[in-house]
Write a protein that holds these residues in place. Sequence first.
Motif, PDB file in Angstrom:
ATOM      1  N   LEU A  10      31.899  47.614  35.396  1.00  0.00           N
ATOM      2  CA  LEU A  10      32.500  46.549  34.594  1.00  0.00           C
ATOM      3  C   LEU A  10      31.431  45.500  34.326  1.00  0.00           C
ATOM      4  N   VAL A  11      31.230  45.168  33.056  1.00  0.00           N
ATOM      5  CA  VAL A  11      30.177  44.234  32.674  1.00  0.00           C
ATOM      6  C   VAL A  11      30.771  42.846  32.413  1.00  0.00           C
ATOM      7  N   GLU A  12      30.318  41.891  33.194  1.00  0.00           N
ATOM      8  CA  GLU A  12      30.684  40.473  33.037  1.00  0.00           C
ATOM      9  C   GLU A  12      32.191  40.267  32.903  1.00  0.00           C
ATOM     10  N   THR A  13      32.938  40.888  33.780  1.00  0.00           N
ATOM     11  CA  THR A  13      34.384  40.713  33.781  1.00  0.00           C
ATOM     12  C   THR A  13      34.723  39.253  34.074  1.00  0.00           C
ATOM     13  N   ALA A  14      35.612  38.669  33.257  1.00  0.00           N
ATOM     14  CA  ALA A  14      35.937  37.252  33.382  1.00  0.00           C
ATOM     15  C   ALA A  14      37.282  37.002  34.048  1.00  0.00           C
ATOM     16  N   GLY A  15      38.215  37.938  33.935  1.00  0.00           N
ATOM     17  CA  GLY A  15      39.563  37.691  34.408  1.00  0.00           C
ATOM     18  C   GLY A  15      39.843  38.291  35.769  1.00  0.00           C
ATOM     19  N   PRO A  16      40.180  37.476  36.764  1.00  0.00           N
ATOM     20  CA  PRO A  16      40.506  38.024  38.082  1.00  0.00           C
ATOM     21  C   PRO A  16      41.728  38.944  38.056  1.00  0.00           C
ATOM     22  N   LEU A  17      42.669  38.693  37.160  1.00  0.00           N
ATOM     23  CA  LEU A  17      43.829  39.579  37.041  1.00  0.00           C
ATOM     24  C   LEU A  17      43.389  40.971  36.582  1.00  0.00           C
ATOM     25  N   ASN A  18      42.462  41.007  35.638  1.00  0.00           N
ATOM     26  CA  ASN A  18      41.930  42.293  35.179  1.00  0.00           C
ATOM     27  C   ASN A  18      41.180  42.999  36.298  1.00  0.00           C
ATOM     28  N   LEU A  19      40.355  42.251  37.008  1.00  0.00           N
ATOM     29  CA  LEU A  19      39.573  42.849  38.084  1.00  0.00           C
ATOM     30  C   LEU A  19      40.495  43.411  39.166  1.00  0.00           C
ATOM     31  N   GLY A  20      41.517  42.668  39.510  1.00  0.00           N
ATOM     32  CA  GLY A  20      42.465  43.159  40.499  1.00  0.00           C
ATOM     33  C   GLY A  20      43.204  44.397  40.020  1.00  0.00           C
ATOM     34  N   SER A  21      43.556  44.425  38.732  1.00  0.00           N
ATOM     35  CA  SER A  21      44.248  45.587  38.179  1.00  0.00           C
ATOM     36  C   SER A  21      43.366  46.826  38.205  1.00  0.00           C
ATOM     37  N   VAL A  22      42.070  46.656  37.926  1.00  0.00           N
ATOM     38  CA  VAL A  22      41.143  47.785  37.980  1.00  0.00           C
ATOM     39  C   VAL A  22      41.001  48.272  39.425  1.00  0.00           C
ATOM     40  N   ALA A  23      40.957  47.343  40.374  1.00  0.00           N
ATOM     41  CA  ALA A  23      40.889  47.737  41.787  1.00  0.00           C
ATOM     42  C   ALA A  23      42.119  48.555  42.172  1.00  0.00           C
ATOM     43  N   ARG A  24      43.282  48.176  41.658  1.00  0.00           N
ATOM     44  CA  ARG A  24      44.503  48.945  41.935  1.00  0.00           C
ATOM     45  C   ARG A  24      44.386  50.346  41.350  1.00  0.00           C
ATOM     46  N   LEU A  25      43.828  50.453  40.144  1.00  0.00           N
ATOM     47  CA  LEU A  25      43.626  51.769  39.534  1.00  0.00           C
ATOM     48  C   LEU A  25      42.649  52.603  40.351  1.00  0.00           C
ATOM     49  N   CYS A  26      41.624  51.963  40.904  1.00  0.00           N
ATOM     50  CA  CYS A  26      40.675  52.695  41.746  1.00  0.00           C
ATOM     51  C   CYS A  26      41.374  53.232  42.998  1.00  0.00           C
ATOM     52  N   ALA A  27      42.329  52.467  43.532  1.00  0.00           N
ATOM     53  CA  ALA A  27      43.099  52.950  44.675  1.00  0.00           C
ATOM     54  C   ALA A  27      43.969  54.140  44.284  1.00  0.00           C
ATOM     55  N   ASN A  28      44.472  54.131  43.049  1.00  0.00           N
ATOM     56  CA  ASN A  28      45.287  55.245  42.561  1.00  0.00           C
ATOM     57  C   ASN A  28      44.453  56.511  42.373  1.00  0.00           C
ATOM     58  N   TYR A  29      43.303  56.364  41.695  1.00  0.00           N
ATOM     59  CA  TYR A  29      42.550  57.537  41.238  1.00  0.00           C
ATOM     60  C   TYR A  29      41.311  57.837  42.079  1.00  0.00           C
ATOM     61  N   LYS A  30      40.808  56.863  42.804  1.00  0.00           N
ATOM     62  CA  LYS A  30      39.708  57.036  43.759  1.00  0.00           C
ATOM     63  C   LYS A  30      38.415  57.588  43.138  1.00  0.00           C
ATOM     64  N   PRO A  31      37.774  56.805  42.282  1.00  0.00           N
ATOM     65  CA  PRO A  31      36.407  57.171  41.872  1.00  0.00           C
ATOM     66  C   PRO A  31      35.455  56.962  43.037  1.00  0.00           C
ATOM     67  N   SER A  32      34.180  57.186  42.803  1.00  0.00           N
ATOM     68  CA  SER A  32      33.209  57.048  43.884  1.00  0.00           C
ATOM     69  C   SER A  32      32.899  55.583  44.182  1.00  0.00           C
ATOM     70  N   LYS A  33      32.610  54.810  43.121  1.00  0.00           N
ATOM     71  CA  LYS A  33      32.170  53.425  43.311  1.00  0.00           C
ATOM     72  C   LYS A  33      32.689  52.547  42.185  1.00  0.00           C
TER      73      LYS A  33
END
Length: 248
Positions: A10-33
Amino acid sequence: MISANLVVVLVETAGPLNLGSVARLCANYKPSKLRLVNPRCEPGDPLASLMAVRGGEWLKKVEFHSSLSAAVADCRRVVACSGRIEAQERQHHSPKEAIGWLLEPQAGPAQVGLVFGREDHGLSKEELLLAGRLLRIPTGPGYGSLNLSHAVAICFAEIQQQLEQPKAAYAPLQALDSPLASHEQLEQTIQDAEALLLNVGFLYPHTARARMGKLRQILLRAEPNAEEVALLRGMVRQLRWAIGRDSG
């Protein structure tokens, strides 16, 4: 789990809500990093934690980088999600096409990168040049901009769907005999070539960026392996040495 070798950037993400939502997606799908390039919000922001739900661990283990080039240096293939269509200098692929290319077999442990840009203006032209494929998510004609976390969700779902299909459905190519060169190896070769071409007068400082961008795209399309890139870099260095000796 979508891929043990998938790096999400993620490049220069500004919104903490967006960042948290992406983290939730990572928990769902489990990429490497999950990697952040110069984020404009903090992973520890309470709003990010609120949206992450059970993905809070992903906010704690994000990796930070100062540039996109550094964030994808160890990736052999990179796809960038882009909504830019004004220039049309490069083809924009559908999620199915771009993800299919990202998942094609490669020799050895092939780490690949999936890049998402800023919420307000996406990725710069220079950043897009680092990607071997540009991915555009189809939208309605009235408003073509998608929320960052929505774009990530669509791409993750496409990866999951393709991985659940028989391999022949998304990976028509045979595994390569030797590993593809990493982005770091390609960039080092390009930097050496640029210095040589400036020295011999093939490039001029005011046009070097555009012309080297085209050379970068040629190399990304060709997908040379590590040995081939080492050969190219050795040739460039030898030419630079010979020119310096003759002019000394």
